[in-house]
Design a protein around this motif. Sequence first.
Motif, PDB file in Angstrom:
ATOM      1  N   GLU A 117       0.831  -1.208   0.000  1.00  0.00           N
ATOM      2  CA  GLU A 117       0.000   0.000   0.000  1.00  0.00           C
ATOM      3  C   GLU A 117       0.859   1.249   0.000  1.00  0.00           C
ATOM      4  OE1 GLU A 117      -2.613  -0.102   3.336  1.00  0.00           O
ATOM      5  OE2 GLU A 117      -3.935  -1.647   2.480  1.00  0.00           O
ATOM      6  N   GLN A 118       2.018   1.197   0.652  1.00  0.00           N
ATOM      7  CA  GLN A 118       2.885   2.369   0.759  1.00  0.00           C
ATOM      8  C   GLN A 118       3.792   2.559  -0.469  1.00  0.00           C
ATOM      9  OE1 GLN A 118       3.107   2.527   5.665  1.00  0.00           O
ATOM     10  NE2 GLN A 118       4.977   2.724   4.476  1.00  0.00           N
ATOM     11  N   ALA A 119       3.636   1.674  -1.446  1.00  0.00           N
ATOM     12  CA  ALA A 119       4.351   1.826  -2.717  1.00  0.00           C
ATOM     13  C   ALA A 119       3.414   1.343  -3.823  1.00  0.00           C
ATOM     14  CB  ALA A 119       5.643   1.020  -2.707  1.00  0.00           C
ATOM     15  N   ASP A 120       2.233   1.968  -3.880  1.00  0.00           N
ATOM     16  CA  ASP A 120       1.144   1.449  -4.716  1.00  0.00           C
ATOM     17  C   ASP A 120       1.039   2.146  -6.070  1.00  0.00           C
ATOM     18  OD1 ASP A 120       0.169   3.916  -3.946  1.00  0.00           O
ATOM     19  OD2 ASP A 120      -1.847   3.190  -3.492  1.00  0.00           O
ATOM     20  N   ASP A 121       2.176   2.529  -6.642  1.00  0.00           N
ATOM     21  CA  ASP A 121       2.138   3.242  -7.922  1.00  0.00           C
ATOM     22  C   ASP A 121       1.593   2.370  -9.052  1.00  0.00           C
ATOM     23  OD1 ASP A 121       4.884   2.202  -7.147  1.00  0.00           O
ATOM     24  OD2 ASP A 121       5.125   2.352  -9.323  1.00  0.00           O
ATOM     25  N   VAL A 122       1.816   1.050  -8.995  1.00  0.00           N
ATOM     26  CA  VAL A 122       1.276   0.180 -10.044  1.00  0.00           C
ATOM     27  C   VAL A 122      -0.249   0.103  -9.942  1.00  0.00           C
ATOM     28  CG1 VAL A 122       1.328  -2.107 -11.091  1.00  0.00           C
ATOM     29  CG2 VAL A 122       3.419  -1.159 -10.090  1.00  0.00           C
ATOM     30  N   TYR A 123      -0.742  -0.007  -8.724  1.00  0.00           N
ATOM     31  CA  TYR A 123      -2.191  -0.021  -8.511  1.00  0.00           C
ATOM     32  C   TYR A 123      -2.816   1.253  -9.077  1.00  0.00           C
ATOM     33  CZ  TYR A 123      -6.638   0.256  -5.992  1.00  0.00           C
ATOM     34  OH  TYR A 123      -7.975   0.394  -5.670  1.00  0.00           O
ATOM     35  N   ARG A 124      -2.212   2.400  -8.770  1.00  0.00           N
ATOM     36  CA  ARG A 124      -2.759   3.666  -9.248  1.00  0.00           C
ATOM     37  C   ARG A 124      -2.593   3.806 -10.765  1.00  0.00           C
ATOM     38  NH1 ARG A 124       0.326   7.546  -7.126  1.00  0.00           N
ATOM     39  NH2 ARG A 124       1.702   6.201  -5.908  1.00  0.00           N
ATOM     40  N   SER A 125      -1.495   3.297 -11.291  1.00  0.00           N
ATOM     41  CA  SER A 125      -1.290   3.325 -12.738  1.00  0.00           C
ATOM     42  C   SER A 125      -2.332   2.467 -13.446  1.00  0.00           C
ATOM     43  CB  SER A 125       0.118   2.804 -13.075  1.00  0.00           C
ATOM     44  OG  SER A 125       1.120   3.595 -12.486  1.00  0.00           O
ATOM     45  N   PHE A 126      -2.583   1.299 -12.893  1.00  0.00           N
ATOM     46  CA  PHE A 126      -3.541   0.356 -13.485  1.00  0.00           C
ATOM     47  C   PHE A 126      -4.932   0.974 -13.543  1.00  0.00           C
ATOM     48  CE2 PHE A 126      -5.987  -3.714 -13.406  1.00  0.00           C
ATOM     49  CZ  PHE A 126      -5.374  -4.350 -14.468  1.00  0.00           C
ATOM     50  N   LYS A 127      -5.308   1.675 -12.484  1.00  0.00           N
ATOM     51  CA  LYS A 127      -6.626   2.308 -12.448  1.00  0.00           C
ATOM     52  C   LYS A 127      -6.694   3.522 -13.372  1.00  0.00           C
ATOM     53  CE  LYS A 127      -8.094  -0.607  -9.376  1.00  0.00           C
ATOM     54  NZ  LYS A 127      -8.975  -1.723  -9.806  1.00  0.00           N
ATOM     55  N   ALA A 128      -5.586   4.251 -13.481  1.00  0.00           N
ATOM     56  CA  ALA A 128      -5.572   5.480 -14.277  1.00  0.00           C
ATOM     57  C   ALA A 128      -5.374   5.217 -15.770  1.00  0.00           C
ATOM     58  CB  ALA A 128      -4.475   6.415 -13.774  1.00  0.00           C
ATOM     59  N   GLY A 129      -4.760   4.084 -16.102  1.00  0.00           N
ATOM     60  CA  GLY A 129      -4.506   3.772 -17.502  1.00  0.00           C
ATOM     61  C   GLY A 129      -3.210   4.344 -18.039  1.00  0.00           C
ATOM     62  N   HIS A 130      -2.360   4.849 -17.158  1.00  0.00           N
ATOM     63  CA  HIS A 130      -1.040   5.339 -17.564  1.00  0.00           C
ATOM     64  C   HIS A 130      -0.103   5.247 -16.373  1.00  0.00           C
ATOM     65  CE1 HIS A 130      -1.620   9.159 -15.349  1.00  0.00           C
ATOM     66  NE2 HIS A 130      -2.872   9.078 -15.774  1.00  0.00           N
ATOM     67  N   ILE A 131       1.204   5.299 -16.647  1.00  0.00           N
ATOM     68  CA  ILE A 131       2.183   5.124 -15.571  1.00  0.00           C
ATOM     69  C   ILE A 131       2.173   6.312 -14.624  1.00  0.00           C
ATOM     70  CG2 ILE A 131       4.634   4.914 -15.025  1.00  0.00           C
ATOM     71  CD1 ILE A 131       5.031   3.467 -17.658  1.00  0.00           C
ATOM     72  N   ILE A 132       2.077   6.002 -13.328  1.00  0.00           N
ATOM     73  CA  ILE A 132       2.232   6.988 -12.254  1.00  0.00           C
ATOM     74  C   ILE A 132       3.411   6.520 -11.412  1.00  0.00           C
ATOM     75  CG2 ILE A 132       1.193   8.019 -10.206  1.00  0.00           C
ATOM     76  CD1 ILE A 132      -1.565   7.500 -11.502  1.00  0.00           C
ATOM     77  N   ALA A 133       4.456   7.318 -11.330  1.00  0.00           N
ATOM     78  CA  ALA A 133       5.678   6.892 -10.646  1.00  0.00           C
ATOM     79  C   ALA A 133       5.888   7.657  -9.353  1.00  0.00           C
ATOM     80  CB  ALA A 133       6.879   7.088 -11.564  1.00  0.00           C
ATOM     81  N   ASP A 134       6.280   6.928  -8.294  1.00  0.00           N
ATOM     82  CA  ASP A 134       6.718   7.537  -7.046  1.00  0.00           C
ATOM     83  C   ASP A 134       8.232   7.642  -7.070  1.00  0.00           C
ATOM     84  OD1 ASP A 134       4.183   7.765  -5.963  1.00  0.00           O
ATOM     85  OD2 ASP A 134       4.248   5.805  -5.005  1.00  0.00           O
ATOM     86  N   ASP A 135       8.766   8.730  -6.549  1.00  0.00           N
ATOM     87  CA  ASP A 135      10.212   8.900  -6.565  1.00  0.00           C
ATOM     88  C   ASP A 135      10.906   8.130  -5.451  1.00  0.00           C
ATOM     89  OD1 ASP A 135      12.585  10.117  -7.725  1.00  0.00           O
ATOM     90  OD2 ASP A 135      12.713  11.236  -5.852  1.00  0.00           O
ATOM     91  N   ALA A 136      10.334   8.113  -4.255  1.00  0.00           N
ATOM     92  CA  ALA A 136      11.012   7.470  -3.123  1.00  0.00           C
ATOM     93  C   ALA A 136       9.998   6.911  -2.126  1.00  0.00           C
ATOM     94  CB  ALA A 136      11.944   8.461  -2.428  1.00  0.00           C
ATOM     95  N   PRO A 137       9.247   5.872  -2.517  1.00  0.00           N
ATOM     96  CA  PRO A 137       8.277   5.278  -1.585  1.00  0.00           C
ATOM     97  C   PRO A 137       8.982   4.602  -0.409  1.00  0.00           C
ATOM     98  CG  PRO A 137       8.523   3.906  -3.530  1.00  0.00           C
ATOM     99  CD  PRO A 137       9.289   5.168  -3.798  1.00  0.00           C
ATOM    100  N   ASN A 138       8.274   4.446   0.690  1.00  0.00           N
ATOM    101  CA  ASN A 138       8.843   3.865   1.905  1.00  0.00           C
ATOM    102  C   ASN A 138       8.049   2.630   2.295  1.00  0.00           C
ATOM    103  OD1 ASN A 138      10.326   3.506   4.257  1.00  0.00           O
ATOM    104  ND2 ASN A 138       9.016   4.875   5.449  1.00  0.00           N
ATOM    105  N   THR A 139       8.679   1.466   2.214  1.00  0.00           N
ATOM    106  CA  THR A 139       8.010   0.219   2.568  1.00  0.00           C
ATOM    107  C   THR A 139       9.036  -0.804   3.025  1.00  0.00           C
ATOM    108  OG1 THR A 139       6.699  -1.656   1.729  1.00  0.00           O
ATOM    109  CG2 THR A 139       8.062  -0.481   0.128  1.00  0.00           C
ATOM    110  N   VAL A 140       8.588  -1.723   3.882  1.00  0.00           N
ATOM    111  CA  VAL A 140       9.445  -2.812   4.336  1.00  0.00           C
ATOM    112  C   VAL A 140       9.828  -3.715   3.173  1.00  0.00           C
ATOM    113  CG1 VAL A 140       7.526  -4.373   4.894  1.00  0.00           C
ATOM    114  CG2 VAL A 140       9.690  -4.583   6.128  1.00  0.00           C
ATOM    115  N   ALA A 141       9.009  -3.733   2.113  1.00  0.00           N
ATOM    116  CA  ALA A 141       9.292  -4.533   0.922  1.00  0.00           C
ATOM    117  C   ALA A 141      10.263  -3.770   0.022  1.00  0.00           C
ATOM    118  CB  ALA A 141       7.989  -4.859   0.199  1.00  0.00           C
ATOM    119  N   ASP A 142      11.528  -3.759   0.397  1.00  0.00           N
ATOM    120  CA  ASP A 142      12.507  -2.877  -0.240  1.00  0.00           C
ATOM    121  C   ASP A 142      12.726  -3.185  -1.720  1.00  0.00           C
ATOM    122  OD1 ASP A 142      14.004  -5.167   1.342  1.00  0.00           O
ATOM    123  OD2 ASP A 142      15.310  -4.649  -0.319  1.00  0.00           O
TER     124      ASP A 142
END
Length: 321
Positions: free
Chosen positions: A212-237
């Motif tokens: 959830e804290q690095a959900d740029d793919v989820y948001r991209s999938f819903k939006a229909g285009h790439i949405i990129a985060d520059d520095a997300p923070n998650t335990v899943a490094d």
Amino acid sequence: MTEAGTMYIPTLEDMLEARRRIAPYVHRTPVLTSRILNELTGAQLFFKCENLQKAGAFKARGASNAVFGLLDEQAVRGVATHSSGNHGSCLSYAAGRRGVPCTVVMPRTAPQAKKDAVRGYGGRVVECEPSLSSREAVFAEVVAETGAEFVHPYNDPRVIAGQATCSAELIEQVDELDAVVAPIGGGGMVSGTCLTLSNLAPKVRIYAAEPEQADDVYRSFKAGHIIADDAPNTVADGLKVPLKDLTWHFVRNHVTDIQTASEQEIVDAMKLIWKRLKIVMEPSSAVPFAAILKNPTTFAGRRVGVIITGGNVDLDNLPWN
């Protein structure tokens, strides 16, 4: 490879060639099952254990395909990449097997175990700040200095064709799968899964799971285009990097859905797999199982492949401590 715009899209033939090329350098990893985890989820789960792969991660497949596919005049200059860990160590492993130099740009915050792994395979680590912009700037300096062949961690047809060999093994090991779930950051494993299954098992649904804290793919999938985060923070490094054009092609054309999990859900899933399957796996690898636990109605009654992508975890800094 087929061309789409300015991209070259790897084909089934590329996967088959990759499988032949990398066979001497990678494991055919096992598939594990657990009656208790099946009862807990209501699904039949088949865990493809790439944590037991060479260098401890699935990325040994793509890295080996890229390195051993180089012409001699390319290989002599060595290879270079930027990586939060597993691609870097796997590229160092493959380069070491071929006897060529390897340089890896890594965030200074990357787990020490992953930096040590790169060096242990003979690679050189160059540190950068934990952001995409810093990573790319430092990497540009490395390539200018060395002239090395760039092997992108995921947005590379050679790498995707190599990763695709994982799901080719899986559908040979497990009959009649209904779905496959894999973690997603940049999308190399998911793209490889899409490449293989869309050709060899088109009825199998493909799900991608991310924090959830690095959900740029989820948001991209819903939006229909790439949405990129520059520095997300998650335990899943291993899942902090954004999609690129080639991996986005596979995600938007072949993935059924993107599912997310919270930090606590990821840690709980990781701990449960350690306890029940008796295997070492890293937080990024726990995200698919966390998503299955969170969305039981999606998977109940189905035969589900779950790709455990890596086992390179800092044992002195486990997330539940």
